[in-house]
Design an enzyme around this catalytic site. Structure first.
Site, PDB file in Angstrom:
ATOM      1  N   GLU A 292      -9.974  12.093  12.281  1.00 34.49           N
ATOM      2  CA  GLU A 292     -10.866  11.055  11.744  1.00 34.49           C
ATOM      3  C   GLU A 292     -12.209  11.693  11.366  1.00 34.49           C
ATOM      4  O   GLU A 292     -12.704  12.577  12.059  1.00 34.49           O
ATOM      5  CB  GLU A 292     -11.089   9.994  12.829  1.00 34.49           C
ATOM      6  CG  GLU A 292     -12.096   8.918  12.478  1.00 34.49           C
ATOM      7  CD  GLU A 292     -12.504   8.087  13.684  1.00 34.49           C
ATOM      8  OE1 GLU A 292     -12.781   6.895  13.502  1.00 34.49           O
ATOM      9  OE2 GLU A 292     -12.519   8.631  14.811  1.00 34.49           O
ATOM     10  N   LYS A 352      -8.888   1.904   8.666  1.00 36.41           N
ATOM     11  CA  LYS A 352      -8.914   1.536  10.082  1.00 36.41           C
ATOM     12  C   LYS A 352      -9.065   0.024  10.220  1.00 36.41           C
ATOM     13  O   LYS A 352      -9.970  -0.579   9.651  1.00 36.41           O
ATOM     14  CB  LYS A 352     -10.080   2.254  10.769  1.00 36.41           C
ATOM     15  CG  LYS A 352     -10.143   2.097  12.277  1.00 36.41           C
ATOM     16  CD  LYS A 352     -11.291   2.936  12.825  1.00 36.41           C
ATOM     17  CE  LYS A 352     -11.402   2.877  14.335  1.00 36.41           C
ATOM     18  NZ  LYS A 352     -12.523   3.706  14.833  1.00 36.41           N
ATOM     19  N   CYS A 403      -8.301   6.618  16.289  1.00 37.68           N
ATOM     20  CA  CYS A 403      -9.255   6.736  17.395  1.00 37.68           C
ATOM     21  C   CYS A 403      -9.263   5.514  18.309  1.00 37.68           C
ATOM     22  O   CYS A 403      -8.366   5.321  19.110  1.00 37.68           O
ATOM     23  CB  CYS A 403     -10.651   7.025  16.820  1.00 37.68           C
ATOM     24  SG  CYS A 403     -11.848   7.609  18.042  1.00 37.68           S
TER      25      CYS A 403
END
Length: 534
Positions: A292, A352, A403
């Protein structure tokens, strides 16, 4: 008015200071035990291999809360929550100071406080360890959903990546795994309580003692029975995957230069991997995974960034997933993963879906600014995506959870039910220094591997990156703040575990069990009050 006459030659008895000290000591015993139980829960989490400490922690918490009134239980629960979450979440203040860290830990500890009230209420019921463990899961479920989408960090299941209970993640996910740990801990206390009563009275209540010992043995037996679900074999062949850790630059660069340096680091390490492949030192990967934010420069708007990425992807000769920050002219920023193919460039994207409050966007910005001006570091909020992330990379369907998303049950499960044969969790934890955050997040990925019976690849900017097998074992990992490339052949799997099939159903069942027990306890308490009033 009266007076006491002391005969001559006798001394007035001295005040019993030890007698006064004993009640004072007893007053602080339970609060101290509550704090200690929380501290033991913290110590059971990675990087320490002390997962078993969660059992005496819950036993001590059970002793602290058993039979307590609601107000006392609230305070004791909050102390336990602070003892647990203050040290666990200290990394959240790494860059922004102590105020946000303390505020987050205090607020999250309120959920533990409310959970403590529930545990105290059901502790008066028969088979109370079962109801208390279900109440704990209910409290974790609430904390994982509210406010601002929830904060599941610190779920008990995430401390069990190396423990004997881990196979239960494949049965019912993190709720069932957490329930088993709490049940075993509360059962330990109840067993000790029954044995102590026997020593004091000489009467052995066989039924209650048997129930208490069953609460200890049943979770362990269930975990052993679930071992066949933990399978690391390949069902659809294998794939050779590479995870790139480019590392971040040292201090001394301004923000823009650092962003370019992070991209250059990952590109350079990928080109070095290409040289290693050409020299026969490592096998050629089928695809490559970057972390990321490995390119904070938008490659769609920055020609230099696009050239750097394209050159690295062409050099390694394999589809590569790039973590980038996209900066459209209007609207929110996007934390995006880009599938980049040699000779073609970008072919697919994943935005995301669960962006981090107070990190990637600031809720209630004017109000929060009253407490910390650091909110203005986030000048432009990120917005969430709305599509499940699954990329087809060289014929392998790879599920993507970026994440923070790895902490949320639904965000990882979706990638598997949509066809992911392995899972990637690209992360950026460079802002958290050498704290324990990276190990806590790595343990989440280990639990997810077993929960869904998938290999999990964790490419991280600065460490710890890892390749995890479907049985939760770590095959390879990097050191922190060290450029590296992990290359491994991983099994591809398509079967679904019971946890994947059922989704949120086990958690809903345990929540219903907890609510039913709380209702039972409430009615019992009301009847006792009415009887006492007559």
């Amino acid at each position: 008015m009266s007076a006491t006459i002391t005969p001559a030659g006798t001394r007035r008895p001295e005040p019993d200071s030890s007698g006064r000290a004993r009640p004072l000591l007893r007053r602080f015993t339970r609060p101290a035990a509550a704090v200690l139980s929380g501290a033991m829960l913290f110590l059971s989490f990675p990087p320490r291999p002390l997962w078993w400490l969660a059992l005496p922690a819950f036993a001590l918490l059970g002793w602290s809360l058993h039979g307590r009134r609601p107000r006392a239980a609230f305070g004791l629960g909050h102390l336990a929550g602070l003892g647990f979450l203050l040290p666990l979440l200290i990394w959240t203040g790494e860059e922004v100071g102590a105020v946000p860290w303390l505020a987050l830990a205090a607020v999250e500890a309120l959920f533990v406080a409310v959970t403590g009230v529930g545990i105290a209420l059901v502790s008066r019921l028969p088979l109370w360890p079962v109801w208390a463990a279900a109440v704990w899961v209910l409290g974790e479920g609430l904390r994982a959903r509210v406010p601002f989408g929830g904060f599941p960090w610190g779920k008990i299941a995430f401390g069990q990546a190396e423990g004997v209970f881990l196979p239960l993640a494949a049965v019912g996910g993190t709720p069932v795994l957490g329930f088993a740990v709490a049940l075993c801990g509360f059962g330990l206390y109840e067993t000790a309580r029954r044995l102590r009563a026997y020593r004091r009275t000489g009467g052995l209540p066989r039924g209650p003692l048997a129930a208490a010992t069953t609460a200890v043995l049943l979770p362990i037996t269930a975990a052993l029975a679930a071992l066949p679900l933990v399978d690391a074999s390949a069902e659809e062949g294998t794939a050779t995957v590479a995870a790139i850790q480019g590392n971040v630059p040292r201090l001394g660069l301004d923000f823009n230069a650092q962003r370019r340096a992070v991209l250059d680091n990952h590109a350079a390490r990928t080109e070095q991997l290409a040289e290693d492949v050409a020299a026969g030192r490592v096998p050629k990967p089928d695809f490559v995974l970057w972390p990321e934010n490995s390119s904070d420069l938008d490659p769609y708007r920055n020609g230099d960034a696009r050239l750097v990425i394209d050159r690295a992807v062409r050099a390694v000769g394999a589809p590569t997933v790039i973590g980038a920050v996209l900066t459209p002219e209007t609207g929110p920023l996007r934390n995006t993963l880009i599938a980049w193919e040699p000779g073609k460039g970008p072919v697919a994207t994943y935005d995301k879906r669960h962006v981090q409050p107070f990190g990637e966007y600031i809720p209630m910005r004017p109000f929060v600014r009253l407490f910390s001006s650091d909110v203005d570091r986030v000048r432009r909020d990120f917005g969430p995506g709305d599509r499940v992330g699954v990329f087809d990379l060289a014929g392998t369907r790879v599920g993507l959870a970026t994440c923070y998303e790895a902490a949320f049950d639904w965000a990882v499960r979706d990638t598997v039910t949509h066809g992911g044969r392995l899972i990637s969790v690209p992360s950026n934890n460079a802002t958290f220094g050498r704290s324990e955050m990276t190990y806590q997040q790595l343990a989440m990925s280990q639990v997810r591997a077993v929960e869904h019976s998938r290999a999990v690849v964790v490419p991280v900017t600065s460490g710890v990156s890892a390749i995890i097998r479907p049985d939760g074992t770590i095959e390879q990992q990097t050191r922190m703040f060290t450029p590296d490339a992990l290359v491994a052949e991983v099994p591809l799997r398509s079967s679904l575990t019971p946890a994947t099939r059922m989704g949120a159903l086990p958690e809903a069942a345990l929540a219903a069990l907890a609510l039913g027990a709380l209702g039972w306890a409430g009615r019992t308490r009301a009847k006792e009050r009415r009887a006492a009033a007559r």
